[in-house]
Design a protein around this motif. Structure first.
Motif, PDB file in Angstrom:
ATOM      1  N   LEU A 207       0.801  -1.215   0.000  1.00 41.36           N
ATOM      2  CA  LEU A 207       0.000   0.000   0.000  1.00 41.36           C
ATOM      3  C   LEU A 207       0.839   1.272   0.000  1.00 41.36           C
ATOM      4  O   LEU A 207       0.377   2.317  -0.466  1.00 41.36           O
ATOM      5  N   GLU A 208       2.068   1.201   0.484  1.00 44.15           N
ATOM      6  CA  GLU A 208       2.885   2.418   0.486  1.00 44.15           C
ATOM      7  C   GLU A 208       3.240   2.857  -0.939  1.00 44.15           C
ATOM      8  O   GLU A 208       3.627   4.011  -1.159  1.00 44.15           O
ATOM      9  N   LEU A 209       3.041   1.984  -1.919  1.00 42.52           N
ATOM     10  CA  LEU A 209       3.237   2.364  -3.314  1.00 42.52           C
ATOM     11  C   LEU A 209       2.106   3.248  -3.845  1.00 42.52           C
ATOM     12  O   LEU A 209       2.217   3.803  -4.934  1.00 42.52           O
ATOM     13  N   ARG A 210       1.030   3.335  -3.109  1.00 36.14           N
ATOM     14  CA  ARG A 210      -0.106   4.211  -3.391  1.00 36.14           C
ATOM     15  C   ARG A 210      -0.681   3.976  -4.790  1.00 36.14           C
ATOM     16  O   ARG A 210      -0.918   4.925  -5.561  1.00 36.14           O
ATOM     17  N   ALA A 211      -0.938   2.718  -5.105  1.00 36.16           N
ATOM     18  CA  ALA A 211      -1.420   2.378  -6.446  1.00 36.16           C
ATOM     19  C   ALA A 211      -2.905   2.043  -6.485  1.00 36.16           C
ATOM     20  O   ALA A 211      -3.396   1.584  -7.506  1.00 36.16           O
ATOM     21  N   LEU A 212      -3.632   2.278  -5.401  1.00 45.85           N
ATOM     22  CA  LEU A 212      -5.085   2.166  -5.443  1.00 45.85           C
ATOM     23  C   LEU A 212      -5.660   3.490  -5.924  1.00 45.85           C
ATOM     24  O   LEU A 212      -5.260   4.563  -5.435  1.00 45.85           O
ATOM     25  N   SER A 213      -6.598   3.433  -6.834  1.00 46.27           N
ATOM     26  CA  SER A 213      -7.130   4.681  -7.389  1.00 46.27           C
ATOM     27  C   SER A 213      -7.768   5.548  -6.313  1.00 46.27           C
ATOM     28  O   SER A 213      -7.712   6.780  -6.387  1.00 46.27           O
ATOM     29  N   THR A 214      -8.365   4.932  -5.294  1.00 44.18           N
ATOM     30  CA  THR A 214      -8.989   5.711  -4.220  1.00 44.18           C
ATOM     31  C   THR A 214      -7.966   6.579  -3.502  1.00 44.18           C
ATOM     32  O   THR A 214      -8.285   7.687  -3.047  1.00 44.18           O
ATOM     33  N   PHE A 215      -6.732   6.101  -3.397  1.00 44.92           N
ATOM     34  CA  PHE A 215      -5.699   6.878  -2.719  1.00 44.92           C
ATOM     35  C   PHE A 215      -5.343   8.161  -3.474  1.00 44.92           C
ATOM     36  O   PHE A 215      -4.744   9.075  -2.899  1.00 44.92           O
TER      37      PHE A 215
END
Length: 260
Positions: A207-215
């Motif tokens: 998750l630290e890669l921030r690859a969810l579109s919601t992020f």
């Protein structure tokens, strides 16, 4: 209104590493699709709509000895797919949910994996899928739906992301009704628990890669605060415990003579 996320800006660079699935998890989804197909399960022509970097396109080609067309609107995501998910039976095309570059009845089935919340016009999408999926063919929608988010672990650490995702994805009923309006029939709703990571530490690193579109739709401060919560929980984990996600698989059929 669907919040737009531009995958050409940043997400295309992190998506492959951050959204990879284990072989076991990939087989889980291929087996679920196969279980709903019946009849012919090889030599198929399949549409992967919203193919992204091609993570499902290659799995579909191998699982069903299939020709796969991955349709993706983002130029840079398509470039990532062509570079990192090349396959002799997979081609990637520019297109969108309301403008699918395919002939009438070209596909035995279509998969939309974590795509439906990006579709601004469900009616147009359903109409296009009715056009390009053959009579008797299936549409599989793999997604989380508004009102059905309890099985997603990261919302525990990113509550503002859950608020966004309660409003952003359509409800299951809204999707079903949009497809019914153009003639699709409901086949089944399956809910699968997939292992997304082997531990909370691995989940943090993903998750630290921030690859969810919601992020992309929360502030930097909210993202960093959520990461800190997740890191603290990972530090307290004394034995690695798999992180599971509960994802729905909605199956719809275009009426007509099924392929044998």
């Amino acid at each position: 209104m669907v919040a737009r996320v531009d995958y050409d800006q940043r997400l295309h660079r992190a998506y492959r590493a951050a959204r990879t699935l284990s072989d076991d998890t990939g087989r889980l989804w291929m087996d679920a699709i196969a279980g709903r197909l019946g009849g012919a399960r090889s030599g198929l022509t399949i549409l992967d709509l919203g193919a992204g970097t091609g993570r499902f396109s290659t799995m579909l080609a191998d699982a069903f000895d299939a020709r796969v067309v991955g349709v993706e609107p983002s130029e840079r995501m398509r470039a990532e797919a062509e570079r990192g998910s090349a396959h002799p039976r997979v081609v990637y095309r520019e297109g969108a949910a309301d403008a699918i570059p395919a002939a009438e009845g070209e596909f035995d089935f279509a998969l939309l994996s974590m795509v439906i919340h990006h579709v601004p016009d469900l009616a147009a999408c359903a109409g296009e899928l009715h056009r390009v999926v053959r009579p008797g063919g299936l549409v599989f929608i793999r997604n989380v739906f508004s009102g059905r988010l309890d099985g997603v672990r990261h919302y525990e650490f990113f509550p503002s992301a859950r608020v966004i995702d309660e409003a952003r994805p359509p409800t299951l009923e809204r999707v079903r009704d949009a497809f019914a309006a153009v003639g699709f029939e409901l086949v089944a709703l399956d809910t699968l628990d997939q292992e997304i990571d082997v531990s909370l530490r691995a989940h943090y690193e993903r998750l630290e890669l921030r690859a969810l579109s919601t992020f992309e739709l929360i502030s930097d401060a909210e993202f960093e605060t959520g990461l800190a919560r997740l890191r603290a929980a990972a530090d307290l984990e004394t034995a690695p415990t798999p992180v599971l996600e509960r994802i729905d698989l909605l199956t719809l059929r275009r009426p007509g003579q099924a392929r044998t």
